[in-house]
Write a protein that holds these residues in place. Structure first.
Motif, PDB file in Angstrom:
ATOM      1  N   PHE A  56       0.838  -1.213   0.000  1.00  0.00           N
ATOM      2  CA  PHE A  56       0.000   0.000   0.000  1.00  0.00           C
ATOM      3  C   PHE A  56       0.864   1.251   0.000  1.00  0.00           C
ATOM      4  O   PHE A  56       0.420   2.316  -0.392  1.00  0.00           O
ATOM      5  CB  PHE A  56      -0.932   0.026   1.213  1.00  0.00           C
ATOM      6  N   GLU A  76       1.988  -3.738  -8.568  1.00  0.00           N
ATOM      7  CA  GLU A  76       0.668  -4.033  -7.976  1.00  0.00           C
ATOM      8  C   GLU A  76       0.255  -5.479  -8.247  1.00  0.00           C
ATOM      9  O   GLU A  76      -0.256  -6.170  -7.379  1.00  0.00           O
ATOM     10  CB  GLU A  76      -0.356  -3.035  -8.534  1.00  0.00           C
ATOM     11  N   TYR A  80      -0.332  -9.032  -5.573  1.00  0.00           N
ATOM     12  CA  TYR A  80      -1.531  -9.864  -5.428  1.00  0.00           C
ATOM     13  C   TYR A  80      -1.185 -11.230  -4.857  1.00  0.00           C
ATOM     14  O   TYR A  80      -1.915 -11.762  -4.034  1.00  0.00           O
ATOM     15  CB  TYR A  80      -2.270  -9.983  -6.764  1.00  0.00           C
ATOM     16  N   ARG A  83      -0.527 -10.763  -1.202  1.00  0.00           N
ATOM     17  CA  ARG A  83      -1.761 -10.520  -0.429  1.00  0.00           C
ATOM     18  C   ARG A  83      -2.606 -11.778  -0.255  1.00  0.00           C
ATOM     19  O   ARG A  83      -3.523 -11.800   0.544  1.00  0.00           O
ATOM     20  CB  ARG A  83      -2.584  -9.415  -1.091  1.00  0.00           C
ATOM     21  N   PHE A  90      -7.741  -4.073   9.196  1.00  0.00           N
ATOM     22  CA  PHE A  90      -7.515  -2.636   9.273  1.00  0.00           C
ATOM     23  C   PHE A  90      -8.063  -2.055  10.566  1.00  0.00           C
ATOM     24  O   PHE A  90      -8.935  -2.637  11.213  1.00  0.00           O
ATOM     25  CB  PHE A  90      -8.191  -1.943   8.082  1.00  0.00           C
ATOM     26  N   ASN A  92     -10.098   0.450  10.970  1.00  0.00           N
ATOM     27  CA  ASN A  92     -11.524   0.809  10.966  1.00  0.00           C
ATOM     28  C   ASN A  92     -12.452  -0.354  10.626  1.00  0.00           C
ATOM     29  O   ASN A  92     -13.571  -0.120  10.186  1.00  0.00           O
ATOM     30  CB  ASN A  92     -11.764   1.898   9.921  1.00  0.00           C
ATOM     31  N   THR A  94     -13.292  -1.649   8.178  1.00  0.00           N
ATOM     32  CA  THR A  94     -13.363  -1.549   6.714  1.00  0.00           C
ATOM     33  C   THR A  94     -14.234  -2.607   6.052  1.00  0.00           C
ATOM     34  O   THR A  94     -13.880  -3.134   5.013  1.00  0.00           O
ATOM     35  CB  THR A  94     -11.965  -1.598   6.058  1.00  0.00           C
ATOM     36  N   PHE A  96     -17.467  -3.501   3.803  1.00  0.00           N
ATOM     37  CA  PHE A  96     -18.124  -2.719   2.756  1.00  0.00           C
ATOM     38  C   PHE A  96     -19.590  -2.544   3.135  1.00  0.00           C
ATOM     39  O   PHE A  96     -20.323  -3.516   3.316  1.00  0.00           O
ATOM     40  CB  PHE A  96     -17.959  -3.397   1.404  1.00  0.00           C
ATOM     41  N   HIS A 112     -10.031 -13.840  -4.997  1.00  0.00           N
ATOM     42  CA  HIS A 112      -8.721 -14.499  -4.948  1.00  0.00           C
ATOM     43  C   HIS A 112      -8.827 -15.968  -5.344  1.00  0.00           C
ATOM     44  O   HIS A 112      -8.014 -16.483  -6.081  1.00  0.00           O
ATOM     45  CB  HIS A 112      -8.115 -14.403  -3.553  1.00  0.00           C
ATOM     46  N   ARG A 156     -13.096 -12.138   7.497  1.00  0.00           N
ATOM     47  CA  ARG A 156     -12.837 -11.901   6.067  1.00  0.00           C
ATOM     48  C   ARG A 156     -11.356 -12.144   5.741  1.00  0.00           C
ATOM     49  O   ARG A 156     -11.023 -12.724   4.712  1.00  0.00           O
ATOM     50  CB  ARG A 156     -13.227 -10.464   5.703  1.00  0.00           C
TER      51      ARG A 156
ATOM     52  N   VAL B 138     -10.444   7.201   2.668  1.00  0.00           N
ATOM     53  CA  VAL B 138      -9.864   7.608   3.954  1.00  0.00           C
ATOM     54  C   VAL B 138     -10.193   6.624   5.088  1.00  0.00           C
ATOM     55  O   VAL B 138      -9.491   6.609   6.085  1.00  0.00           O
ATOM     56  CB  VAL B 138     -10.261   9.060   4.365  1.00  0.00           C
ATOM     57  N   THR B 139     -11.242   5.804   4.904  1.00  0.00           N
ATOM     58  CA  THR B 139     -11.508   4.788   5.939  1.00  0.00           C
ATOM     59  C   THR B 139     -10.885   3.439   5.557  1.00  0.00           C
ATOM     60  O   THR B 139     -11.253   2.407   6.105  1.00  0.00           O
ATOM     61  CB  THR B 139     -13.019   4.592   6.173  1.00  0.00           C
ATOM     62  N   GLU B 140      -9.978   3.458   4.602  1.00  0.00           N
ATOM     63  CA  GLU B 140      -9.182   2.285   4.186  1.00  0.00           C
ATOM     64  C   GLU B 140     -10.007   1.200   3.507  1.00  0.00           C
ATOM     65  O   GLU B 140      -9.523   0.088   3.325  1.00  0.00           O
ATOM     66  CB  GLU B 140      -8.423   1.688   5.389  1.00  0.00           C
ATOM     67  N   GLN B 141     -11.263   1.502   3.129  1.00  0.00           N
ATOM     68  CA  GLN B 141     -12.056   0.481   2.426  1.00  0.00           C
ATOM     69  C   GLN B 141     -11.467   0.170   1.054  1.00  0.00           C
ATOM     70  O   GLN B 141     -11.590  -0.944   0.554  1.00  0.00           O
ATOM     71  CB  GLN B 141     -13.506   0.938   2.275  1.00  0.00           C
ATOM     72  N   ASP B 143      -8.267   0.160   0.359  1.00  0.00           N
ATOM     73  CA  ASP B 143      -7.161  -0.777   0.618  1.00  0.00           C
ATOM     74  C   ASP B 143      -7.697  -2.170   0.921  1.00  0.00           C
ATOM     75  O   ASP B 143      -7.102  -3.173   0.530  1.00  0.00           O
ATOM     76  CB  ASP B 143      -6.305  -0.284   1.785  1.00  0.00           C
ATOM     77  N   ALA B 144      -8.842  -2.211   1.641  1.00  0.00           N
ATOM     78  CA  ALA B 144      -9.444  -3.509   1.954  1.00  0.00           C
ATOM     79  C   ALA B 144      -9.884  -4.218   0.669  1.00  0.00           C
ATOM     80  O   ALA B 144      -9.783  -5.446   0.568  1.00  0.00           O
ATOM     81  CB  ALA B 144     -10.622  -3.334   2.900  1.00  0.00           C
ATOM     82  N   LEU B 145     -10.347  -3.447  -0.305  1.00  0.00           N
ATOM     83  CA  LEU B 145     -10.692  -4.043  -1.600  1.00  0.00           C
ATOM     84  C   LEU B 145      -9.457  -4.657  -2.236  1.00  0.00           C
ATOM     85  O   LEU B 145      -9.494  -5.783  -2.752  1.00  0.00           O
ATOM     86  CB  LEU B 145     -11.246  -2.968  -2.554  1.00  0.00           C
ATOM     87  N   ARG B 146      -8.347  -3.911  -2.184  1.00  0.00           N
ATOM     88  CA  ARG B 146      -7.107  -4.434  -2.774  1.00  0.00           C
ATOM     89  C   ARG B 146      -6.655  -5.697  -2.052  1.00  0.00           C
ATOM     90  O   ARG B 146      -6.171  -6.638  -2.669  1.00  0.00           O
ATOM     91  CB  ARG B 146      -6.006  -3.369  -2.718  1.00  0.00           C
ATOM     92  N   MET B 147      -6.833  -5.723  -0.727  1.00  0.00           N
ATOM     93  CA  MET B 147      -6.474  -6.927   0.025  1.00  0.00           C
ATOM     94  C   MET B 147      -7.357  -8.103  -0.374  1.00  0.00           C
ATOM     95  O   MET B 147      -6.946  -9.249  -0.299  1.00  0.00           O
ATOM     96  CB  MET B 147      -6.624  -6.697   1.534  1.00  0.00           C
ATOM     97  N   LEU B 151      -9.621  -5.039  -7.904  1.00  0.00           N
ATOM     98  CA  LEU B 151      -9.042  -3.772  -8.350  1.00  0.00           C
ATOM     99  C   LEU B 151     -10.063  -2.677  -8.040  1.00  0.00           C
ATOM    100  O   LEU B 151     -11.207  -2.755  -8.511  1.00  0.00           O
ATOM    101  CB  LEU B 151      -8.762  -3.809  -9.851  1.00  0.00           C
ATOM    102  N   TYR B 155     -14.309  -2.175  -9.270  1.00  0.00           N
ATOM    103  CA  TYR B 155     -15.455  -2.219  -8.373  1.00  0.00           C
ATOM    104  C   TYR B 155     -16.124  -0.854  -8.241  1.00  0.00           C
ATOM    105  O   TYR B 155     -17.342  -0.745  -8.198  1.00  0.00           O
ATOM    106  CB  TYR B 155     -14.981  -2.723  -7.005  1.00  0.00           C
ATOM    107  N   ARG B 235      -7.082  12.162   0.986  1.00  0.00           N
ATOM    108  CA  ARG B 235      -6.148  11.718   2.020  1.00  0.00           C
ATOM    109  C   ARG B 235      -6.561  12.276   3.362  1.00  0.00           C
ATOM    110  O   ARG B 235      -7.271  13.268   3.423  1.00  0.00           O
ATOM    111  CB  ARG B 235      -4.734  12.211   1.688  1.00  0.00           C
TER     112      ARG B 235
END
Lengths: 256, 275
Positions: A56, A76, A80, A83, A90, A92, A94, A96, A112, A156, B138-141, B143-147, B151, B155, B235
């Motif tokens: 990141f 990137e 993958y 990851r 995270f 927060n 996070t 969805f 994945h 998750r 900003v709430t890292e969602q 980044d969570a998608l990337r994890m 892509l 989405y 950011r």
């Protein structure tokens, strides 16, 4: 440039944001299966450190190794593969907002592991059971408490059977009961499944109950590293100031 | 003396830093656009690709249906005001109002209809996209998608991009009709222009329609790309989301006007006086 013996290794890592250095030659290694806590004051670069491992953030200088391979130069697409083996929970939670808990947990399985929706949802239910949330699979994240959201986020992450899980302040904002439940989950993961856990935290109760080793970050470097007992008995006045939570002492903190 | 030299070099380096920042932002914007086009292929083009159920329809509803009342009311009033002013000026200057409707239709079909519709969509839809994606960032969602192996562009942007193109086209056509109708009503009620004279479509050529549709297509593509790009650049915390939202409205409005100018100049250059 020789490959390290440990599972994860940061070597002389430097990172600056808008010219302001955060990491200034940080070196740290993490052994397989251990629970390592990264502690330090706010803004010292704890979260920044772990975000480098999954791509990141990009380091300015230094090397990062994971399982005998250098990862800091991956693109990137290259990340993958990393990851799939390293999960991250995270700060927060996070989840969805537009998906139910089960759909949230099923997402990495669909992407994945390329599972079909029905298969992924069935597997997601199993993961929710692991974190004691089976009864809430159809709920949306906004309907749940912080602790539940955090546990769902952990579920998750676990769907990918990660070898390493990075926790970014997992107990921050939780009540003590939920915080200890999260600690227990981390401990179970490590002891039962052999998962390596890297935990960024301020929570002294967590540190002294489940950490195998603690790395104390100060001024962009690992200032001290050792077992919780070693840290507690450390003669270093800076370490002692942090562990005892004293407002005044030798520690230099920006803004004070 | 050295003070003056320091000031000069300081100014040059500040200007240079802005220029580099601008070029970098333009390149990133371009990459978001290319990534979205590739994302359409990944999500809808490939055989066996898994399309997110309902995402496209949901975005079409948010972008199109929810903007309907705002666009209809605003563009209706604009049509009324424009025709009122045009009739006033025509009656003072030449006294003949028979050409007002004919010329107005050419103007709204090839330019004002799609452009004003898109300007309004820039504010409503652009702000919405940037705020939603910005707060996810900003709430890292994101980044969570990337994890999760997703892509973020696929989405977050692909459904909005496709929905915006379809809905901007549809709303532009509707906007033209509302503007024309409201204008004709105003001319009839205020200046007694016979509706049969006003609603004369004989001067509109296919090239006007094509130009208007091309503009609507380009606006529909630009708004989600610029707004999504601003959202992904957010950011920090809520302040960053606020910045992204403002930047999205300014940026997508600017993109609409720039595209309007470029396509109009291009059409003039190709067709000369025939436009």
């Amino acid at each position: 440039m020789t490959a390290p013996a440990s599972l994860i290794e940061f070597r002389d890592v430097h990172k600056a944001f808008d010219g302001k250095p955060v990491l200034r030659g940080m070196t740290l290694s993490v052994g397989k299966g251990e629970i390592l806590f990264i502690i330090g004051t706010s803004g010292v670069g704890k979260s920044v450190t772990i975000k480098h491992l999954v791509g990141f953030l990009r380091i300015d200088q230094g090397e990062i190794w994971f399982d005998g391979k250098r990862v800091d130069q991956l693109d990137e697409k290259g990340f993958y593969a990393v990851r799939r083996r390293i999960g991250m929970v995270f700060q927060n939670a996070t989840l969805f907002d537009s998906m139910t808990l089960a759909e949230n947990v099923a997402l990495p399985l669909r992407k994945h592991k390329k599972l079909r929706q029905a298969t992924a949802l069935a597997e997601a239910m199993g993961r929710l059971e692991q974190v004691y949330l089976t009864g809430f699979a159809d709920r949306f994240p906004a309907e749940l408490s912080d602790g539940m959201r955090k546990r769902a986020a952990i579920a998750r992450t676990l769907t990918m059977d990660p070898e390493v899980v990075l926790f970014d302040e997992p107990t921050t904002g939780l009540d003590p009961v939920n915080a200890r439940r999260i600690d227990r989950l981390i401990l179970e993961l490590s002891r039962n499944l052999g998962v390596t856990a890297v935990v960024v935290s301020h929570d002294l109760a967590s540190i002294f109950s489940i950490a195998d080793r603690v790395a104390f970050l100060y001024q962009g470097r690992v200032h001290a590293v050792g077992t919780p007992a070693e840290m507690r008995d450390s003669p270093d006045p800076i370490v002692q100031q942090f562990i005892q939570g004293q407002s005044s002492g030798p520690m230099e903190t920006p803004g004070f | 003396m050295s003070f003056v030299i320091d000031r000069i070099f300081g100014t040059i380096s500040a200007v240079g830093a802005y220029a580099i920042g601008g070029v970098r932002a333009a390149l990133e914007l371009w990459m978001v656009f290319v990534g979205t086009i590739a994302g359409i292929w990944r999500m809808y083009g490939r055989r066996g690709a898994r399309r997110p159920a309902g995402a496209l329809v949901e975005q079409m509803h948010i972008i199109g249906n929810r903007s309907l009342l705002f666009i209809v009311v605003t563009i209706g009033f604009i049509g009324m005001v424009m025709i009122y002013q045009a009739c006033l000026q025509f009656s003072r200057a030449v006294g003949d109002l028979s050409q007002v409707g004919v010329q107005f239709l050419r103007l709204i079909v090839s330019d004002l209809g799609p452009t004003l519709t898109a300007m309004m969509l820039s504010t409503r839809v652009g702000a919405g996209i940037a705020a939603e994606i910005g707060s996810m960032k900003v709430t890292e969602q994101v980044d969570a998608l990337r994890m999760s192996g997703v892509l973020p562009v696929d989405y977050l942007l692909v459904p909005r991009f496709l929905a915006s193109i379809v809905m901007t086209l549809g709303l532009s056509i509707l906007g033209c009709a509302i503007m024309y109708g409201a204008g004709g009503l105003t001319a009839w009620l205020s200046f007694e222009v016979n509706p049969r004279v006003f609603f004369d479509v004989s001067m509109v050529r296919p090239r006007h329609l094509i130009l208007g549709l091309m503009k609507a297509l380009a606006y529909g593509a630009a708004i989600p790309i610029v707004s999504g790009f601003c959202g992904l650049r957010a950011r920090g915390s809520s302040e960053g989301v606020g910045w992204a939202t403002t930047a999205a409205v300014v940026g997508s409005s600017f993109a609409v006007i720039s595209i309007d100018f470029l396509l109009s100049v291009g059409a003039l250059w190709l067709l000369g006086g025939d436009l």
